[in-house]
Scaffold this motif. Structure first.
Motif, PDB file in Angstrom:
ATOM      1  N   ASN A   1      27.057  23.185  36.639  1.00 63.55           N
ATOM      2  CA  ASN A   1      25.843  22.964  37.440  1.00 63.55           C
ATOM      3  C   ASN A   1      24.583  23.013  36.581  1.00 63.55           C
ATOM      4  OD1 ASN A   1      27.191  22.617  39.880  1.00 63.55           O
ATOM      5  ND2 ASN A   1      27.183  24.805  40.317  1.00 63.55           N
ATOM      6  N   ARG A   2      24.550  23.922  35.637  1.00 64.67           N
ATOM      7  CA  ARG A   2      23.395  24.030  34.742  1.00 64.67           C
ATOM      8  C   ARG A   2      23.271  22.774  33.877  1.00 64.67           C
ATOM      9  NH1 ARG A   2      18.431  24.877  33.456  1.00 64.67           N
ATOM     10  NH2 ARG A   2      18.086  25.990  31.507  1.00 64.67           N
ATOM     11  N   ALA A   3      24.385  22.299  33.346  1.00 66.49           N
ATOM     12  CA  ALA A   3      24.368  21.082  32.533  1.00 66.49           C
ATOM     13  C   ALA A   3      23.938  19.877  33.369  1.00 66.49           C
ATOM     14  CB  ALA A   3      25.734  20.839  31.910  1.00 66.49           C
ATOM     15  N   VAL A   4      24.400  19.812  34.601  1.00 67.34           N
ATOM     16  CA  VAL A   4      24.004  18.724  35.492  1.00 67.34           C
ATOM     17  C   VAL A   4      22.498  18.775  35.751  1.00 67.34           C
ATOM     18  CG1 VAL A   4      24.182  17.881  37.877  1.00 67.34           C
ATOM     19  CG2 VAL A   4      26.249  18.423  36.588  1.00 67.34           C
ATOM     20  N   ALA A   5      21.983  19.964  36.011  1.00 70.60           N
ATOM     21  CA  ALA A   5      20.541  20.108  36.259  1.00 70.60           C
ATOM     22  C   ALA A   5      19.726  19.675  35.044  1.00 70.60           C
ATOM     23  CB  ALA A   5      20.213  21.549  36.634  1.00 70.60           C
ATOM     24  N   LEU A   6      20.167  20.057  33.866  1.00 72.07           N
ATOM     25  CA  LEU A   6      19.450  19.654  32.653  1.00 72.07           C
ATOM     26  C   LEU A   6      19.506  18.143  32.457  1.00 72.07           C
ATOM     27  CD1 LEU A   6      20.506  22.541  30.243  1.00 72.07           C
ATOM     28  CD2 LEU A   6      18.222  22.124  31.201  1.00 72.07           C
TER      29      LEU A   6
END
Length: 101
Positions: free
Chosen positions: A35-40
């Motif tokens: 999720n963090r990678a997607v947000a970035l």
């Protein structure tokens, strides 16, 4: 005999519950990284910068034991998923797949 089967099932359910809970927690930590990678990526942060940010040890979404996995997960998010896939909550899909293994 009728007593033995429910007792056996109850025993195995009780012994597997902590293992399943641990697996769910592990899968959730990994899904948080996704999720963090997607947000970035959605924020248009470059892949290399995302890896640096997430591997720094200061990113709350990345547990210390998963820092080594960050480059692989970021690579998957940036190079395998299409932009339209990012809207389909890949973190949740990752979690569901992880829990089923």
């Amino acid at each position: 005999m009728r007593f033995l089967v429910p007792v056996t099932v109850a025993f195995f359910a009780a012994t597997l519950s902590p293992a399943l809970a641990d697996q769910k927690a592990e899968c959730q930590m990994q899904a948080d990284i996704v999720n963090r990678a997607v947000a970035l990526r959605q924020d248009r942060v470059r892949e290399k910068k995302a890896v640096e940010m997430m591997s720094s040890g200061e990113d709350a979404a990345v547990a210390a034991r998963y820092v080594a996995a960050v480059p692989h997960i970021v690579d998957w998010v940036y190079n395998t998923l299409k932009r339209k896939d990012l809207k389909n909550d890949p973190g949740a899909a990752y979690y569901e797949t992880c829990v089923k293994q």
